[in-house]
Design an enzyme around this catalytic site. Structure first.
Site, mmCIF file in Angstrom:
data_model
loop_
_atom_site.group_PDB
_atom_site.id
_atom_site.type_symbol
_atom_site.label_atom_id
_atom_site.label_comp_id
_atom_site.label_asym_id
_atom_site.label_seq_id
_atom_site.Cartn_x
_atom_site.Cartn_y
_atom_site.Cartn_z
ATOM 1 N N ASP A 30 -2.574 -2.839 -7.346
ATOM 2 C CA ASP A 30 -1.255 -2.204 -8.033
ATOM 3 C C ASP A 30 -1.878 -1.837 -9.281
ATOM 4 O OD1 ASP A 30 1.979 -1.513 -7.465
ATOM 5 O OD2 ASP A 30 1.149 -1.438 -9.661
ATOM 6 N N ILE A 31 -1.702 -0.514 -9.900
ATOM 7 C CA ILE A 31 -2.048 -0.490 -11.386
ATOM 8 C C ILE A 31 -1.135 -0.965 -12.542
ATOM 9 C CG2 ILE A 31 -0.693 1.541 -11.955
ATOM 10 C CD1 ILE A 31 -3.139 2.952 -12.742
ATOM 11 N N ASN A 86 10.287 -1.506 -1.166
ATOM 12 C CA ASN A 86 11.085 -0.696 -1.723
ATOM 13 C C ASN A 86 11.548 0.475 -0.746
ATOM 14 O OD1 ASN A 86 11.626 -2.593 -4.053
ATOM 15 N ND2 ASN A 86 9.784 -1.647 -5.010
ATOM 16 N N GLY A 92 14.109 1.348 -6.508
ATOM 17 C CA GLY A 92 13.257 1.571 -7.297
ATOM 18 C C GLY A 92 12.121 2.364 -6.878
ATOM 19 N N GLN A 93 12.082 2.817 -5.435
ATOM 20 C CA GLN A 93 11.094 3.434 -5.023
ATOM 21 C C GLN A 93 10.552 4.504 -5.650
ATOM 22 O OE1 GLN A 93 11.338 4.581 -0.746
ATOM 23 N NE2 GLN A 93 9.075 4.981 -0.469
ATOM 24 N N HIS A 99 4.951 1.858 1.527
ATOM 25 C CA HIS A 99 3.781 0.782 1.079
ATOM 26 C C HIS A 99 4.606 -0.616 1.151
ATOM 27 C CE1 HIS A 99 5.711 2.731 -2.460
ATOM 28 N NE2 HIS A 99 5.554 1.439 -2.780
ATOM 29 N N HIS A 101 4.115 -3.992 -1.060
ATOM 30 C CA HIS A 101 3.816 -4.723 -2.055
ATOM 31 C C HIS A 101 3.361 -6.358 -1.543
ATOM 32 C CE1 HIS A 101 5.342 -2.012 -5.428
ATOM 33 N NE2 HIS A 101 6.171 -1.709 -4.482
#
Ligand code: AMP
Ligand code: ZN
Length: 114
Positions: A30-31, A86, A92-93, A99, A101
């Site tokens: 994740d960025i 999410n 908060g998607q 995906h 997390h």
């Protein structure tokens, strides 16, 4: 989906470092990490929500969930880990391609409202 960031990572149209890949999914970092280790497991097939899954998609997701713990060293899972999916606006998607997390590498508190 032509305008989907994660589809472009899957296809290779956008460069990213895939830490793992098989026929079902890719894993990237994740960025904007929310834990010491923060990865994203991204199914190769595009769909937004669990509610959109076909029977075949659910089998794929099952295989993905079974594969993640086999990557203990790669993902730093030995002390325990958290998976988050999410779903929709209230969660908060922000990327509308399902995906998972994968958060690991530290003790985590419990703050579901984040
Ligand atoms: P969600 O909010 O559940 O939709 O998660 C989307 C995740 O994608 C967020 O944690 C973002 O930090 C992450 N993300 C967005 N753009 C990128 C990118 N270019 N590379 C890696 N992760 C990204
Ligand atoms: Zn997509």
């Amino acid at each position: 989906m032509s305008d989907c960031l994660f589809c472009k990572f899957v296809s290779g149209e956008f460069a990213t470092t895939k830490v793992f890949e098989n026929d079902d999914f890719i894993i990237i970092r994740d960025i904007n990490p929310q834990a010491a280790n923060h990865f994203l497991a991204i199914p190769k097939k595009h769909y937004k929500l669990l509610a959109d899954m076909t029977e075949e998609d659910s089998l794929t997701l099952g295989r993905i969930l079974k594969t993640i713990p086999t990557l203990e060293d790669l993902l730093g899972l030995n002390g325990g880990y958290r998976l988050v999916i999410n779903q929709g606006d209230d969660a908060g998607q922000t990327v509308h391609h399902l995906h998972i997390h994968i958060l690991s590498g530290q003790k985590m508190g419990w703050n579901p409202a984040g």
